[in-house]
Motif scaffolding. Structure first.
Motif, PDB file in Angstrom:
ATOM      1  N   SER A  45       0.811  -1.224   0.000  1.00 21.93           N
ATOM      2  CA  SER A  45       0.000   0.000   0.000  1.00 21.93           C
ATOM      3  C   SER A  45       0.843   1.273   0.000  1.00 21.93           C
ATOM      4  O   SER A  45       0.300   2.367  -0.168  1.00 21.93           O
ATOM      5  CB  SER A  45      -0.938   0.009   1.213  1.00 21.93           C
ATOM      6  OG  SER A  45      -0.201   0.099   2.416  1.00 21.93           O
ATOM      7  N   ILE A  46       2.150   1.147   0.160  1.00 23.53           N
ATOM      8  CA  ILE A  46       3.009   2.340   0.225  1.00 23.53           C
ATOM      9  C   ILE A  46       3.394   2.785  -1.182  1.00 23.53           C
ATOM     10  O   ILE A  46       4.021   2.042  -1.924  1.00 23.53           O
ATOM     11  CB  ILE A  46       4.264   2.069   1.084  1.00 23.53           C
ATOM     12  CG1 ILE A  46       3.840   1.809   2.531  1.00 23.53           C
ATOM     13  CG2 ILE A  46       5.242   3.248   1.008  1.00 23.53           C
ATOM     14  CD1 ILE A  46       4.964   1.362   3.442  1.00 23.53           C
ATOM     15  N   ARG A  47       3.006   4.024  -1.517  1.00 26.76           N
ATOM     16  CA  ARG A  47       3.300   4.574  -2.844  1.00 26.76           C
ATOM     17  C   ARG A  47       4.259   5.757  -2.786  1.00 26.76           C
ATOM     18  O   ARG A  47       4.706   6.239  -3.823  1.00 26.76           O
ATOM     19  CB  ARG A  47       2.005   4.982  -3.530  1.00 26.76           C
ATOM     20  CG  ARG A  47       1.153   3.757  -3.857  1.00 26.76           C
ATOM     21  CD  ARG A  47      -0.246   4.077  -4.321  1.00 26.76           C
ATOM     22  NE  ARG A  47      -0.303   5.070  -5.360  1.00 26.76           N
ATOM     23  CZ  ARG A  47      -1.443   5.638  -5.769  1.00 26.76           C
ATOM     24  NH1 ARG A  47      -2.591   5.296  -5.214  1.00 26.76           N
ATOM     25  NH2 ARG A  47      -1.423   6.546  -6.722  1.00 26.76           N
ATOM     26  N   ALA A  48       4.581   6.226  -1.575  1.00 28.32           N
ATOM     27  CA  ALA A  48       5.469   7.379  -1.432  1.00 28.32           C
ATOM     28  C   ALA A  48       6.353   7.205  -0.198  1.00 28.32           C
ATOM     29  O   ALA A  48       5.930   6.635   0.798  1.00 28.32           O
ATOM     30  CB  ALA A  48       4.661   8.659  -1.312  1.00 28.32           C
ATOM     31  N   GLY A  56      16.615   8.323   3.527  1.00 23.48           N
ATOM     32  CA  GLY A  56      15.874   8.348   2.271  1.00 23.48           C
ATOM     33  C   GLY A  56      15.391   6.977   1.889  1.00 23.48           C
ATOM     34  O   GLY A  56      14.733   6.305   2.677  1.00 23.48           O
ATOM     35  N   ALA A  57      15.749   6.543   0.691  1.00 24.39           N
ATOM     36  CA  ALA A  57      15.316   5.240   0.196  1.00 24.39           C
ATOM     37  C   ALA A  57      16.487   4.573  -0.507  1.00 24.39           C
ATOM     38  O   ALA A  57      16.913   5.016  -1.568  1.00 24.39           O
ATOM     39  CB  ALA A  57      14.135   5.412  -0.750  1.00 24.39           C
ATOM     40  N   ASP A  58      16.993   3.508   0.100  1.00 21.95           N
ATOM     41  CA  ASP A  58      18.078   2.762  -0.548  1.00 21.95           C
ATOM     42  C   ASP A  58      17.483   1.710  -1.475  1.00 21.95           C
ATOM     43  O   ASP A  58      16.259   1.541  -1.552  1.00 21.95           O
ATOM     44  CB  ASP A  58      19.013   2.142   0.495  1.00 21.95           C
ATOM     45  CG  ASP A  58      18.315   1.168   1.437  1.00 21.95           C
ATOM     46  OD1 ASP A  58      17.198   0.689   1.120  1.00 21.95           O
ATOM     47  OD2 ASP A  58      18.891   0.867   2.497  1.00 21.95           O
ATOM     48  N   ALA A  59      18.336   0.996  -2.187  1.00 28.70           N
ATOM     49  CA  ALA A  59      17.881   0.012  -3.180  1.00 28.70           C
ATOM     50  C   ALA A  59      17.004  -1.056  -2.549  1.00 28.70           C
ATOM     51  O   ALA A  59      15.996  -1.466  -3.130  1.00 28.70           O
ATOM     52  CB  ALA A  59      19.082  -0.615  -3.878  1.00 28.70           C
ATOM     53  N   ALA A  64      11.602  -3.366  -2.050  1.00 26.39           N
ATOM     54  CA  ALA A  64      10.582  -3.936  -1.165  1.00 26.39           C
ATOM     55  C   ALA A  64       9.220  -3.264  -1.308  1.00 26.39           C
ATOM     56  O   ALA A  64       8.230  -3.768  -0.772  1.00 26.39           O
ATOM     57  CB  ALA A  64      11.055  -3.838   0.284  1.00 26.39           C
ATOM     58  N   LEU A  65       9.164  -2.142  -2.017  1.00 28.10           N
ATOM     59  CA  LEU A  65       7.909  -1.403  -2.172  1.00 28.10           C
ATOM     60  C   LEU A  65       7.455  -1.458  -3.629  1.00 28.10           C
ATOM     61  O   LEU A  65       7.790  -0.583  -4.431  1.00 28.10           O
ATOM     62  CB  LEU A  65       8.085   0.049  -1.714  1.00 28.10           C
ATOM     63  CG  LEU A  65       8.517   0.239  -0.255  1.00 28.10           C
ATOM     64  CD1 LEU A  65       8.838   1.699   0.033  1.00 28.10           C
ATOM     65  CD2 LEU A  65       7.458  -0.285   0.696  1.00 28.10           C
ATOM     66  N   PRO A  66       6.683  -2.461  -4.006  1.00 31.28           N
ATOM     67  CA  PRO A  66       6.335  -2.673  -5.417  1.00 31.28           C
ATOM     68  C   PRO A  66       5.502  -1.566  -6.048  1.00 31.28           C
ATOM     69  O   PRO A  66       5.524  -1.402  -7.267  1.00 31.28           O
ATOM     70  CB  PRO A  66       5.550  -3.993  -5.390  1.00 31.28           C
ATOM     71  CG  PRO A  66       5.040  -4.120  -3.993  1.00 31.28           C
ATOM     72  CD  PRO A  66       6.058  -3.446  -3.120  1.00 31.28           C
ATOM     73  N   LYS A  67       4.777  -0.794  -5.254  1.00 32.14           N
ATOM     74  CA  LYS A  67       3.921   0.260  -5.812  1.00 32.14           C
ATOM     75  C   LYS A  67       4.505   1.656  -5.605  1.00 32.14           C
ATOM     76  O   LYS A  67       3.817   2.655  -5.818  1.00 32.14           O
ATOM     77  CB  LYS A  67       2.531   0.176  -5.214  1.00 32.14           C
ATOM     78  CG  LYS A  67       1.836  -1.121  -5.578  1.00 32.14           C
ATOM     79  CD  LYS A  67       0.405  -1.109  -5.218  1.00 32.14           C
ATOM     80  CE  LYS A  67      -0.212  -2.430  -5.702  1.00 32.14           C
ATOM     81  NZ  LYS A  67      -1.600  -2.523  -5.360  1.00 32.14           N
TER      82      LYS A  67
END
Length: 161
Positions: A45-48, A56-59, A64-67
């Motif tokens: 359910s996580i889109r942002a 931040g957001a590493d690889a 892990a967040l498909p959407k």
């Protein structure tokens, strides 16, 4: 609270968090002692992702967040975001470049003046009551030129006091 999931990687100012909470389903990474639990329960359910220069957001997180559609950093830096992985997956990345450029320049000039004119020393002199015993030694007149680059242009600033 909306159905779009937003993952907060860091605490944000209360007003921003309240506004996000009105519109989205917020997941605060600090509410989950195990990040794996958060991802296993809510990844779909996580889109942002919202972060800053420190988080931040590493690889691994991106995978892990498909959407996932967007990673937003409310700071200038994107060092903690895997830009290549975002590009590969078509994920938008935002940040706030140049938001404090003028303020940092103003502060730098102010600090230069404070140093050269000994403003902090003078302040301590007055606050300690030593002014009753005699005048503070005079500071010197200062003149110099500063060269700086901004957006690929060279500027000079001639200062004299």
């Amino acid at each position: 609270m909306g159905s779009i999931g937003v993952l907060l990687m860091v605490q944000v100012i209360p007003y921003l968090e309240q506004e996000l909470d009105k519109r989205y389903r917020l997941f605060r990474v600090w509410d989950y002692p195990q990040k794996a639990q958060l991802l296993s329960e809510h990844a779909a359910s996580i889109r942002a992702v919202v972060g800053n220069a420190g988080a931040g957001a590493d690889a691994g997180l991106i995978e892990a967040l498909p959407k996932l559609e967007i990673v937003s950093s409310f700071s200038v830096g994107v060092d903690k975001i895997d830009l290549e992985k975002c590009k590969e997956k078509g994920i938008r990345v935002t940040n706030t470049p140049d938001v404090l450029t003028d303020e940092v320049a103003d502060l730098a000039i102010g600090l230069i003046l404070a140093l050269l004119r000994r403003i902090c020393e003078c302040d301590r002199y007055v606050r300690s009551g030593k002014w009753k015993q005699g005048d503070y030694r005079l500071t010197t007149k200062v003149g110099f030129c500063i060269l700086f680059f901004y957006k690929d242009k060279c500027y000079s600033l001639n200062l004299s006091w």
